[in-house]
Motif scaffolding. Sequence first.
Motif, PDB file in Angstrom:
ATOM      1  N   GLU A  76      42.268  41.431  36.401  1.00  0.00           N
ATOM      2  CA  GLU A  76      42.151  42.184  37.652  1.00  0.00           C
ATOM      3  C   GLU A  76      43.528  42.528  38.207  1.00  0.00           C
ATOM      4  O   GLU A  76      43.763  43.648  38.656  1.00  0.00           O
ATOM      5  N   LYS A  77      44.423  41.552  38.172  1.00  0.00           N
ATOM      6  CA  LYS A  77      45.765  41.793  38.692  1.00  0.00           C
ATOM      7  C   LYS A  77      46.494  42.844  37.864  1.00  0.00           C
ATOM      8  O   LYS A  77      47.188  43.717  38.410  1.00  0.00           O
ATOM      9  N   ASP A  93      47.884  46.260  39.348  1.00  0.00           N
ATOM     10  CA  ASP A  93      49.299  46.613  39.209  1.00  0.00           C
ATOM     11  C   ASP A  93      49.465  47.965  38.519  1.00  0.00           C
ATOM     12  O   ASP A  93      50.301  48.786  38.917  1.00  0.00           O
ATOM     13  N   TRP A 124      44.833  38.051  47.691  1.00  0.00           N
ATOM     14  CA  TRP A 124      45.727  38.315  46.555  1.00  0.00           C
ATOM     15  C   TRP A 124      45.906  39.813  46.330  1.00  0.00           C
ATOM     16  O   TRP A 124      46.940  40.265  45.845  1.00  0.00           O
ATOM     17  N   ARG A 125      44.892  40.559  46.700  1.00  0.00           N
ATOM     18  CA  ARG A 125      44.867  41.994  46.458  1.00  0.00           C
ATOM     19  C   ARG A 125      45.317  42.780  47.685  1.00  0.00           C
ATOM     20  O   ARG A 125      46.106  43.710  47.606  1.00  0.00           O
ATOM     21  N   THR A 146      41.079  36.898  36.545  1.00  0.00           N
ATOM     22  CA  THR A 146      42.030  37.157  37.619  1.00  0.00           C
ATOM     23  C   THR A 146      43.256  37.882  37.083  1.00  0.00           C
ATOM     24  O   THR A 146      43.757  38.819  37.703  1.00  0.00           O
TER      25      THR A 146
END
Length: 366
Positions: A30-31, A35, A226-227, A27
């Motif tokens: 991925e974040k 970003d 979240w995305r 996660t």
Amino acid sequence: MLLRTAIAGTALLLGAVTLLQGAQAETAAEKALVDRSVAMTPGGPWPAGDQVGMANTLGPGTWLRCAAEMSADGAKSYELSHVRSNDMPMSPFGVPLKYEYRPTVGIPGTKHAFNGEQVLSGEPGAQGTQLDALGHFAYLGEAWSGEGDFPADAATYYGGYKQAEVKPDPAGPLLKLGVENVPPIVTTAVLLDAQAFIGGGKALEPGQIVSRADIETMLEAEGLAWRGILPGDVVLIHTGWGERWDDAEKAKDYYFMGPGLGFDAAEYLAERKAVLVSLDNPFTDPVAAGQLQGKANAPQKGDEGLPFAIHHQNLAVNGLHQIQNARLGALAADKVWTSCVMILPLRSEGASGSPVRPVAIGAPKG
């Protein structure tokens, strides 16, 4: 016995911690990628004389996200277009497409044999799976009564362009905002399964609206809250209406009604700077049963002079591209919520649309 039990319990605990750490690391990775990609993606304002709208977001930022989707474990390719044929459903707003297939011929004095075909009639960019150019739609200051000649000279297009700049010759091509200006669309796609999460497993009804709240609900259900929708994303919405395409009986009314995107949803996608939206429906707009025959009102309340408000808002106001008649069933069945999508419209000079063959590459989640 007690010792073995304790050791086994410790091993299970350590395994669970390892799995949790792995999930957190994934996660976090991925974040970090998201970003980084967003930081690399242009956010506007767009340059003077802009003719590509939200396609300004495309570039290294969206390609970075694409690379991750294509290299994911288990990634597969998916065709998002329908096969084009003389028997496919045809739009009532365009001349029906008709192919003629020529006999096999040869060249005297050679061993060669070859085949060919030609388009006898029709508007290729308005039939089948197709992309609208931004110059496809414009608007007037007030509704036309239908009497007298259509006041085309009063039309305004995306970016404030006037008719004299875009299409001064009634029989000529678009001089601005034609489909040849659309760059290769290579970016991440988010699939929102409205049939599963809004329709309870059933295809959405004619005139049913996919709202902003519905989009947020689907993002949550698919684990993508979240995305969210990122700048440069393609948004694919599976309504189930596209199942009619390959059903000879149901295909008869495919083009006369269907579910579609809500006005607040279109504005939300523009706020998020999505580059393109596509549904498995004929119009992008919701169309009620009987609406095209003048027997029912448009499903959405708004300017009475703009019954196709989503076309208007996407193309003429926000510069947000759209594809009609997407083939999304396989992608939805495999729960490929995110993927890399590649969309290449033909570079037809001055055309208001183009046939397209979108391809998505992503890993099934089901």
